[in-house]
Design an enzyme around this catalytic site. Structure first.
Site, PDB file in Angstrom:
ATOM      1  N   ASP A  11      10.586  -5.158  -0.313  1.00  0.00           N
ATOM      2  CA  ASP A  11       9.430  -5.814  -0.932  1.00  0.00           C
ATOM      3  C   ASP A  11       9.897  -7.039  -1.716  1.00  0.00           C
ATOM      4  OD1 ASP A  11       7.599  -4.021   0.143  1.00  0.00           O
ATOM      5  OD2 ASP A  11       7.941  -2.563  -1.445  1.00  0.00           O
ATOM      6  N   LYS A  33      12.279  -1.535   5.887  1.00  0.00           N
ATOM      7  CA  LYS A  33      10.841  -1.757   6.095  1.00  0.00           C
ATOM      8  C   LYS A  33      10.473  -3.176   5.698  1.00  0.00           C
ATOM      9  CE  LYS A  33       7.352  -0.092   3.327  1.00  0.00           C
ATOM     10  NZ  LYS A  33       6.375  -1.164   3.124  1.00  0.00           N
ATOM     11  N   ASP A  60       5.825  -2.909   8.935  1.00  0.00           N
ATOM     12  CA  ASP A  60       4.695  -2.274   8.248  1.00  0.00           C
ATOM     13  C   ASP A  60       3.565  -3.291   8.092  1.00  0.00           C
ATOM     14  OD1 ASP A  60       3.093  -0.714   6.584  1.00  0.00           O
ATOM     15  OD2 ASP A  60       4.327  -1.031   4.804  1.00  0.00           O
ATOM     16  N   LEU A  61       2.862  -3.578   9.208  1.00  0.00           N
ATOM     17  CA  LEU A  61       1.794  -4.587   9.159  1.00  0.00           C
ATOM     18  C   LEU A  61       0.403  -3.952   9.245  1.00  0.00           C
ATOM     19  CD1 LEU A  61       3.401  -7.447  11.307  1.00  0.00           C
ATOM     20  CD2 LEU A  61       3.428  -7.129   8.829  1.00  0.00           C
ATOM     21  N   LYS A  62       0.336  -2.641   9.470  1.00  0.00           N
ATOM     22  CA  LYS A  62      -0.929  -1.891   9.439  1.00  0.00           C
ATOM     23  C   LYS A  62      -2.056  -2.625  10.171  1.00  0.00           C
ATOM     24  CE  LYS A  62       0.062   0.227   4.902  1.00  0.00           C
ATOM     25  NZ  LYS A  62       1.147  -0.632   4.372  1.00  0.00           N
ATOM     26  N   PHE A  63      -1.875  -2.806  11.492  1.00  0.00           N
ATOM     27  CA  PHE A  63      -2.902  -3.512  12.262  1.00  0.00           C
ATOM     28  C   PHE A  63      -4.230  -2.744  12.255  1.00  0.00           C
ATOM     29  CE2 PHE A  63       0.904  -5.011  14.899  1.00  0.00           C
ATOM     30  CZ  PHE A  63       0.992  -6.224  14.238  1.00  0.00           C
ATOM     31  N   HIS A  64      -5.329  -3.488  12.190  1.00  0.00           N
ATOM     32  CA  HIS A  64      -6.692  -2.909  12.196  1.00  0.00           C
ATOM     33  C   HIS A  64      -7.622  -3.999  12.723  1.00  0.00           C
ATOM     34  CE1 HIS A  64      -9.954  -0.561   9.714  1.00  0.00           C
ATOM     35  NE2 HIS A  64     -10.297  -0.770  10.965  1.00  0.00           N
ATOM     36  N   ASP A  65      -7.986  -3.889  14.013  1.00  0.00           N
ATOM     37  CA  ASP A  65      -8.806  -4.944  14.633  1.00  0.00           C
ATOM     38  C   ASP A  65      -9.422  -4.352  15.889  1.00  0.00           C
ATOM     39  OD1 ASP A  65      -9.769  -7.535  15.493  1.00  0.00           O
ATOM     40  OD2 ASP A  65      -8.134  -8.465  14.373  1.00  0.00           O
ATOM     41  N   ILE A  66     -10.047  -5.169  16.730  1.00  0.00           N
ATOM     42  CA  ILE A  66     -10.613  -4.613  17.968  1.00  0.00           C
ATOM     43  C   ILE A  66      -9.461  -4.146  18.862  1.00  0.00           C
ATOM     44  CG2 ILE A  66     -12.747  -5.947  17.876  1.00  0.00           C
ATOM     45  CD1 ILE A  66     -11.505  -7.827  19.978  1.00  0.00           C
ATOM     46  N   THR A  69      -7.074  -6.698  20.724  1.00  0.00           N
ATOM     47  CA  THR A  69      -6.231  -7.484  19.806  1.00  0.00           C
ATOM     48  C   THR A  69      -5.088  -6.637  19.270  1.00  0.00           C
ATOM     49  OG1 THR A  69      -8.147  -8.791  19.178  1.00  0.00           O
ATOM     50  CG2 THR A  69      -6.285  -8.844  17.668  1.00  0.00           C
ATOM     51  N   THR A 119      -3.513   5.606   0.041  1.00  0.00           N
ATOM     52  CA  THR A 119      -3.420   6.486  -1.130  1.00  0.00           C
ATOM     53  C   THR A 119      -4.105   5.860  -2.350  1.00  0.00           C
ATOM     54  OG1 THR A 119      -1.207   5.616  -1.407  1.00  0.00           O
ATOM     55  CG2 THR A 119      -1.378   7.833  -0.532  1.00  0.00           C
ATOM     56  N   ARG A 180      10.904   9.314  -5.560  1.00  0.00           N
ATOM     57  CA  ARG A 180      11.669   8.942  -6.758  1.00  0.00           C
ATOM     58  C   ARG A 180      12.787   9.953  -6.998  1.00  0.00           C
ATOM     59  NH1 ARG A 180       9.575   5.045  -5.897  1.00  0.00           N
ATOM     60  NH2 ARG A 180       8.265   3.681  -7.145  1.00  0.00           N
ATOM     61  N   GLY A 209      11.527   2.095  -2.241  1.00  0.00           N
ATOM     62  CA  GLY A 209      11.623   0.689  -2.634  1.00  0.00           C
ATOM     63  C   GLY A 209      12.387   0.522  -3.918  1.00  0.00           C
ATOM     64  N   ARG A 210      11.635   0.421  -5.007  1.00  0.00           N
ATOM     65  CA  ARG A 210      12.226   0.047  -6.297  1.00  0.00           C
ATOM     66  C   ARG A 210      13.399   0.882  -6.792  1.00  0.00           C
ATOM     67  NH1 ARG A 210       6.310  -0.539  -8.618  1.00  0.00           N
ATOM     68  NH2 ARG A 210       6.122   0.990  -6.937  1.00  0.00           N
TER      69      ARG A 210
HETATM   70  O1  C5P Z   1       8.953   0.727  -4.811  1.00  0.00           O
HETATM   71  P1  C5P Z   1       8.357   1.923  -4.132  1.00  0.00           P
HETATM   72  O2  C5P Z   1       9.384   2.991  -3.774  1.00  0.00           O
HETATM   73  O3  C5P Z   1       7.172   2.480  -4.862  1.00  0.00           O
HETATM   74  O4  C5P Z   1       7.842   1.310  -2.726  1.00  0.00           O
HETATM   75  C1  C5P Z   1       7.112   2.055  -1.826  1.00  0.00           C
HETATM   76  C2  C5P Z   1       6.775   1.250  -0.613  1.00  0.00           C
HETATM   77  O5  C5P Z   1       5.888   2.024   0.186  1.00  0.00           O
HETATM   78  C3  C5P Z   1       6.066  -0.079  -0.856  1.00  0.00           C
HETATM   79  O6  C5P Z   1       6.449  -0.979   0.193  1.00  0.00           O
HETATM   80  C4  C5P Z   1       4.596   0.274  -0.742  1.00  0.00           C
HETATM   81  O7  C5P Z   1       3.813  -0.787  -0.306  1.00  0.00           O
HETATM   82  C5  C5P Z   1       4.646   1.354   0.327  1.00  0.00           C
HETATM   83  N1  C5P Z   1       3.534   2.308   0.285  1.00  0.00           N
HETATM   84  C6  C5P Z   1       3.240   3.088  -0.823  1.00  0.00           C
HETATM   85  N2  C5P Z   1       2.191   3.982  -0.783  1.00  0.00           N
HETATM   86  C7  C5P Z   1       1.478   4.113   0.317  1.00  0.00           C
HETATM   87  C8  C5P Z   1       1.764   3.351   1.447  1.00  0.00           C
HETATM   88  C9  C5P Z   1       2.811   2.449   1.399  1.00  0.00           C
HETATM   89  O8  C5P Z   1       3.887   2.993  -1.842  1.00  0.00           O
HETATM   90  N3  C5P Z   1       0.519   4.997   0.347  1.00  0.00           N
END
Ligand code: C5P
Length: 235
Positions: A11, A33, A60-66, A69, A119, A180, A209-210
């Site tokens: 990210d 990702k 992770d582009l989460k496509f949503h269209d017809i 496409t 979520t 975490r 991520g973080r």
């Molecule tokens: O930094 P962190 O571990 O919270 O990052 C989680 C990653 O997962 C981010 O790229 C966030 O957009 C993605 N994500 C999420 N919750 C979701 C779907 C995707 O945190 N329900």
């Protein structure tokens, strides 16, 4: 461990900052990702570079269209050589089937998974757009639709993993964010699980991520999680 379940969420706002992290990582330790922000800034050629470095890449582009496409967009993403990609299950059965057909049947096609319900949506937000029932009911309903449409799995919260494994079977991949390690800060995630607990609940892949990208030493943070998982597996 043969393959790693850890997917590091890149990210970052641009490829330069993302590459500063990627250079410290190793494909035997993690997958990567790439989401909407980085893809929009850095583009498909840069994603191909990540693939060339040997990393399995989750686009992770989460496509949503017809349907047409989305099918063509999935084919274009597969041509980049990514390992996994996703669409929104709320696009409906025809769209999900078109997405799957867009990937063809070659043995090394990318895995295709769906986001069921974001979520960030609770019951109030669901009712606003005319969705009945509880978030958990919607997740299961959309998970079943995803499976019946021939996709390989869903993104879900680790809290939903046990229920989804039970209902949809061991082969259906569950990809869980909100992970975490016990010592890490929560950030804006409310409902979290440790890597080991998420795997024990049925998660196949962990999006992290973080806890890695914001760590003073990201490689060390990744190694610590990797070790925790490997030791847990052999214990
Ligand atoms: O930094 P962190 O571990 O919270 O990052 C989680 C990653 O997962 C981010 O790229 C966030 O957009 C993605 N994500 C999420 N919750 C979701 C779907 C995707 O945190 N329900």
């Amino acid at each position: 461990m043969k393959t790693t379940p850890i997917i590091v969420a890149l990210d970052y706002p641009d490829e330069r900052s993302a590459m500063a992290l990627v250079r410290q990582l190793d494909p035997s330790l993690c997958r990567l990702k790439v989401g909407k922000q980085l893809f929009t800034a850095a583009g498909p050629r840069w994603v191909e570079q990540l693939v060339k470095l040997g990393f399995p890449v989750f686009l992770d582009l989460k496509f949503h269209d017809i349907p047409t496409t989305v099918g063509l967009a999935c084919k274009a993403a597969a041509d980049l050589g990514v390992w996994m990609m996703n669409v929104h299950a709320l696009g409906g059965g025809a769209m999900l089937r078109a997405a799957r057909e867009g990937l063809g049947d070659v043995a090394d096609r990318p895995l295709l998974i769906a986001v069921t319900l974001l979520t960030s949506m609770g019951e109030t937000e669901m009712h606003e757009i005319g969705l009945n029932g509880t978030p958990q009911e919607a997740v299961l309903r959309l998970g079943r639709l995803t499976q019946a449409s021939g996709l390989d799995g869903v993104v879900c919260s680790a809290q939903e993993a046990t229920m989804l494994k039970r209902e949809l079977g061991a082969q259906f991949n569950l990809v869980t964010p909100g992970i975490r390690p016990a010592s890490a800060a929560l950030g804006d995630q409310q409902r979290v699980m440790t890597p080991m607990a998420a795997l024990a609940a049925g998660a196949d892949y962990l999006v992290i991520g973080r806890p890695i990208t914001h760590a003073p030493n990201p490689l060390q943070a990744l190694l610590a999680i990797h070790q925790e998982i490997t030791q847990g597996k052999t214990a």
